[in-house]
Design an enzyme around this catalytic site. Sequence first.
Site, mmCIF file in Angstrom:
data_model
loop_
_atom_site.group_PDB
_atom_site.id
_atom_site.type_symbol
_atom_site.label_atom_id
_atom_site.label_comp_id
_atom_site.label_asym_id
_atom_site.label_seq_id
_atom_site.Cartn_x
_atom_site.Cartn_y
_atom_site.Cartn_z
ATOM 1 N N PHE A 54 10.214 -11.964 -76.671
ATOM 2 C CA PHE A 54 11.542 -12.360 -77.127
ATOM 3 C C PHE A 54 11.827 -11.739 -78.473
ATOM 4 C CE2 PHE A 54 14.070 -15.150 -79.894
ATOM 5 C CZ PHE A 54 15.260 -15.181 -79.186
ATOM 6 N N LEU A 85 6.878 -12.905 -80.171
ATOM 7 C CA LEU A 85 8.171 -13.255 -80.748
ATOM 8 C C LEU A 85 8.460 -12.390 -81.973
ATOM 9 C CD1 LEU A 85 7.641 -17.137 -80.695
ATOM 10 C CD2 LEU A 85 8.712 -15.737 -78.920
ATOM 11 N N GLU A 86 9.549 -11.629 -81.914
ATOM 12 C CA GLU A 86 10.021 -10.894 -83.096
ATOM 13 C C GLU A 86 11.325 -11.539 -83.524
ATOM 14 O OE1 GLU A 86 12.427 -8.228 -85.066
ATOM 15 O OE2 GLU A 86 11.896 -6.912 -83.399
ATOM 16 N N LEU A 87 11.298 -12.169 -84.712
ATOM 17 C CA LEU A 87 12.372 -13.078 -85.087
ATOM 18 C C LEU A 87 13.128 -12.572 -86.320
ATOM 19 C CD1 LEU A 87 10.306 -16.330 -84.393
ATOM 20 C CD2 LEU A 87 11.737 -15.004 -82.814
ATOM 21 N N ARG A 110 5.376 -6.730 -81.713
ATOM 22 C CA ARG A 110 6.294 -6.381 -80.642
ATOM 23 C C ARG A 110 5.857 -5.107 -79.916
ATOM 24 N NH1 ARG A 110 12.813 -5.464 -81.165
ATOM 25 N NH2 ARG A 110 13.194 -5.158 -78.937
#
Length: 509
Positions: A213, A236-238, A448
Amino acid sequence: MSSTVAAQVAVENPANGSVVGVVPDMTPEEVAALAARLRAAQPAWEALGPRGRKKHLLAWLNWITDNRDRLLGLVHQEAGKSWGDAQIELLVAVEVINYVTKHGEKFLAEETPSPHNVSAISKRLRLIRRPHQLVGIITPWNYPLAMPMMDVPGALMAGAAVLTKPSEVTPLAWAEAVRGWNEEIGAPPVLGVATGLGATGAAVVEQVDMVQFTGSTETGRRIGIRAAERLIPASLELGGKDAMIVLDDADLDRAVHGALWGGLFNAGQSCVAVERIYVEAPAYDEFVGRLVKAAEELRVGHDEQGSFATDYGAMANEKQMEIVERQVADAVAKGATVLTGGQRRTDGLFYPPTVLTGVDHSMLVMTEETFGPLLPVMKVANEAEAVRLANDSPYGLAGSVWTSTPARGVRVGTQVETGGMNINNAMTNVFQFPLPMGGWKSSGLGHRFGGANGIRKYCRQQAFVSERVNVKRELHWYPYTHRKAAITDAALRMLGMHDWRRRLGRPAK
């Protein structure tokens, strides 16, 4: 921006409000059916091996390049980008596919570790990587083609089937790329796209064996929690709030232009955009003066396809515009000064390059993620203050240090708590594919893409042990006896201890 009509989502150009196209708003049942079809095709895809999969990925690359005007035209329209900003999305597709196909076979190769000691010499050890059968990849709206292209080629190269969910704001270019895979190049049907609103994305998480995500920290937390409940891995790359540190010996021409591109590319709507700038006092006045002058020369608007008549385009939607306006109003109310920009345009969702000074960490513009064309600049006394302020953030995605002294760049850069660091450049770490790309703190979990992990993350590791010589029984099998225990103890001492007293079993003095 988008609106729902029956079972469809209309996609609008934020630059002028025109409807660019429509996509289905898929139900959870439709997502489940698509996932089942992808799963059914995956074993044959895995069986092709890295070389067989490489051929299809390179055929897809050829098709994407041959159809670049169509694909980038969709990016240009659905995102309201300038034509120049849209161009980089093809670069990402080309670079990522070439990288994973060049190195995929090596990264996925079986490993044969040596036994760890003499007692295991009769074992043949192998490390085998098998793909997750169905990978879910959920991407945001800011780069409609490039965002999924950062993830999907690695998952396909690993041998997984891939179920993608683009943002409902900008799904058209990616849906066309997936159509190309399935209808134009003769590839196996292992790549699917689920279009729709939030319920569609939630359904994807329910169907897959691993999820990648990219998006907001808030949504990423929810996905991470659900993945943990399902006991599936999540990468998760936020969010980000990337700091730019300009030291007093920096090349100010390069630093100014780096700040403009790093902070304003795609209207500042990048997770690794420059969002706050700290400048050492001796360089501050000159840097700010040059920055304002250069910012005022930028061209903002939605130009014609192929014209390169503007530098950056529209904000993605009204919600994003409101965030920018709220941060500017908060900063001004608390004493900041707007040196240029600071007011939205009346024609479409355009916001001019905006430089703010007199800012501090009591202001939202210095602490909350912006995703917009704001450049707040803060004067600092020295390196230590710059590092302290850069680290005063829940985010840690990337950052930059600008200096003419390499040792200073390393010294300062390694003190900043962030997953990526650039010296005398901005955002460039994302495009160095041998390096891991991921965030620290609230900016993400895992990496990622980048290097071998960009493919291996989509695999499960299988520890495979076989016997070189078959005997009737292992020494430690039943039945237990005094004799076997004595032999085992003697072997353990001789092979596992590091001094002769313990090896020979002599008592401690």
